[in-house]
Design an enzyme around this catalytic site. Structure first.
Site, PDB file in Angstrom:
ATOM      1  N   LEU A 105      29.402  46.020   7.255  1.00  0.00           N
ATOM      2  CA  LEU A 105      29.639  47.388   7.713  1.00  0.00           C
ATOM      3  C   LEU A 105      28.347  48.135   8.066  1.00  0.00           C
ATOM      4  CD1 LEU A 105      32.060  49.399   7.931  1.00  0.00           C
ATOM      5  CD2 LEU A 105      31.322  50.266   5.710  1.00  0.00           C
ATOM      6  N   ASP A 106      28.330  48.802   9.187  1.00  0.00           N
ATOM      7  CA  ASP A 106      27.169  49.573   9.638  1.00  0.00           C
ATOM      8  C   ASP A 106      25.910  48.721   9.793  1.00  0.00           C
ATOM      9  OD1 ASP A 106      28.786  51.753   9.590  1.00  0.00           O
ATOM     10  OD2 ASP A 106      27.790  52.768   7.938  1.00  0.00           O
TER      11      ASP A 106
END
Lengths: 288, 288, 288, 288
Positions: free
Chosen positions: B230-231
């Site tokens: 994520l990210d």
């Protein structure tokens, strides 16, 4: 394969016809040269082809002479103008200045710290003021005063010095003189000037004062090749700085100097790294 | 020669060895394809080669099938992964949104005016709010509500829709949901997300509030591929906006939206034009 | 004290003499108005004073009338031109367009989402094309065709509409008509135009084509007040975009549209927030 | 009225209450001081008021003493912390460096040419390398080597030198040492550091290598006040530079240096011109 060693740089241009890329890359493959980066562009208006190749030679005996022997004939079939730059070659650059030293100081700093991989064998000025700066960097400084009457002689002196020092690129780092048409012609294509406006806006004298009068919210600088049309040579790089109502002409001059020096540096670096091609009144710049 | 007609685009990558450029350009020359622009790069860290070629076929009967027939075998010798994009092909893009519409509105505007040469066969959202905007553009809008309990089912629905609509690229245009690891894996490499900070700064929730707390003088946005972290997916494009003491978190949000939409558009455009290559955790972007 | 409630905005200008700031701030203190932000500037060239104050009234009965009653007399002693804007007041803005919709679309988006705190009671165009866009936003659209012969009548119609709709600001959002001197005079100081070049460069028609011919490395846009000198009104905001050799005039047009719409939005926002003062041929802009 | 003579600068901050602006401007009016520019801001989060005034004294006998005599009492009622800067005063700035000279060279150039209106009475370094540069500018250079063992003594030496030279501002121009908590505390609020990343991204060592690993498309620099929390002091200015896949860590370092030196210069200039106020962990900057 791509390594940390500096590459050779091959550049060429010619009319747009089928096979222009192939003639270059086939030669590279046959010679077992390893291509780190290749960039080509075909301009649909001028119908002209431009290519730049960074490569590592496959053969440790590789030289410009062997390259020329193998490549020149095929290149001629394409009317290709080409150049080959050795990794260790440092172009010989002469800097012309007047009294403003912001561009000179910046170029000398980058030269001294290795950021600009060039030789600066000579600095030429119509004023004596910047001699100490040149001397601190160990560079010969020629003071050639100029007046309207002596312009032809002074320019002839400059031309002589450029030849003596074997100069490959002339940088007009705020050299505040209007060059004669003859001088412009002599420097056509191998001299870079920095103009302190976003050309074609504010041509001529005192561009920051013109910009202030007009109330613009941005001032800029333009680095361009010298050609026979004053302030109209092919543009290599431009830069800008925002300004506001609280800035007077003297502030614009001060803020503008940061843009000028960075813009001039960018143009010189692009030129040195063989990234710039003159394409009529315009340029092709394979920037990175 | 280079003309106004849209070019075919060939892209490829493979391990760095001698001959990678040549295998491509020699084929192009033999096929009498005219190369408008070529850009290659060898990454010295990953020892991987990337190339993008715009060309006009020499033969009016040129098709993907004939290209594959002629080229695939030689490409295999280099373990080359390659793609060929037809000039008239418009990628099929699905857009996922929640309630914020600035990115959606921007993409739809560019889609409607032809600035983004894509198809948008479907818009999917966990909220009903943006349905009128989708309808005005004549695009089917699927409202798939989500809760912690229904996340697996909702994501399965999305996956089904992406398949049904034959989607090639998913754009998360401020889709404010944390995707499940399974969904991330499914979208790995063919979905672009816009994060409203200059990653890796201000990860996680409410990045503009974090930025304001920290007193930064610039906020930004990051467009990146979705991957299983994520990210942390490979970054395609970033943009910034300056901010000052007189701007509160709500102002940062408002100013930031302009950066988000332009940054996301740039990333989508680069992807559509086949300018982006994933290179491990990083990307190669042949921007223009 | 400074709170989240929107402030009243007081603006004024007058000749530079001692006491100009004091006359304003003393009144504010006496009225127990709380000043959130104050910005003043004295232009040493025009010898003119400009001030902008954001404040919260100390008295809940505060109105424009009480302010005027208390303040007007003292202001007159300083030949002060002043204005007071209520927090809840939304300026009435008319938008004029032709066929290009990128600026209109942008303004309408920001209007619809509350980013631009204005009323748009009417959109006027010499073409019917953008009617659907106006209608989707629920805004009356007046199609007033124009030819060389009918220009006086068409402009008279516009003037009439502006009066009927009680318009405070006219935005020329790529209204591709040369206004008559009479119309320019009518709009002097309360109309904002977006020109698609960094004025004063590339005045007149087809600026992106001019820019491409010249080979510039940056294109831009200029938002300025309309006055009686075409393309020469006081500049409010400018923006730029970098361009390169691989971009043709049509690409400059496309890239430039992003600059145009943001630059126009900035100018309109500055105007609406009472941040702009006309100072002869120049402007004072208290940006934030 | 506003003239070309340099103004006096008054700055103050205090808790937000009614009358803060008035207490300043009323005094200015009574003293017949002419206000060239005034900027105030009330931060609604910290409930604190900040003001900066440029003015020309009405009385030729105006001094700091007369100002203090007249103003201090009323200021105390507001718990106002205030400062007054004489036009001719040049702040005494010490520069600390290690081996990198790009920031030092830049500051010295601007100092030498009058762009930075300061005194630089001393340069301090833990290495001898930059002594020639200091000497060419005629500035004493103190070489104070440091090791983990000698850090307390070396820092004590620095503190002594700062006192001896009567230093008002310390600039850490890439001084590559982690300061002890004691030293941080000593320098709290009157020392500016340049960090080579867009804080809070890439804290700690080798930020350009971290940035390269992450594949960011922008690198930047942050100038901030030193406080007792390393790399966390209030940010004054930030700058960025775009980067691409063809740039390796050493290129980021080289490109980043241009951002570092300009960002540090901006921060020093803002500080010198009394434009910066510390507001908890954040700053208020009345930039121009």
């Amino acid at each position: 394969m791509n390594s940390k060693s500096k590459p050779w740089i091959f550049t060429a241009s010619c009319p747009s016809i089928v096979g222009t890329v192939d003639v270059v890359t086939r030669y590279m493959a046959n010679a077992k040269n390893y291509i780190d980066e290749i960039h080509s562009f075909d301009d649909r208006e001028s119908q002209r082809f431009f290519i730049r190749v960074e490569f590592q030679p496959g053969d440790s005996d590789f030289t410009e002479a062997t390259f020329a022997a193998d490549f020149a004939e095929r290149a001629a079939e394409f009317s290709m103008e080409w150049q080959l730059a050795r990794p260790e070659h440092r172009q010989r650059v002469a800097i012309l200045v007047s009294k403003y030293d912001h561009c000179l100081n910046d170029l000398l700093y980058r030269y001294r710290t290795g950021q600009l991989n060039i030789e600066i064998p000579v600095i030429i000025s119509n004023h004596p003021d910047l001699k100490p700066l040149a001397e601190w960097h160990g560079i010969p400084y020629h003071h050639l005063p100029i007046s309207n009457e002596t312009k032809p002689e002074q320019e002839a002196e400059i031309v002589k010095l450029l030849a003596e020092y074997d100069i490959e690129l002339v940088v007009l780092a705020r050299y505040m003189q209007v060059l004669s048409p003859k001088m412009c012609e002599h420097l056509d294509g191998w001299a870079i000037n920095i103009h302190h406006s976003l050309l074609p806006g504010f041509k001529g004298a005192r561009p920051y004062h013109q910009a202030w009068e007009k109330g613009v919210k941005m001032v800029g600088a333009t680095a361009h090749y010298v050609n026979n049309d004053l302030d109209e040579g092919p543009i290599i790089a431009q830069g800008i700085q925002t300004v506001g109502h609280a800035q007077y002409p003297e502030d614009l001059i001060s803020k503008g100097q940061d843009v000028e020096r960075v813009t001039l540096f960018n143009a010189v670096r692009y030129h040195i790294e063989k990234r710039v091609f003159i394409n009529g009144h315009r340029t092709v710049v394979f920037s990175n």
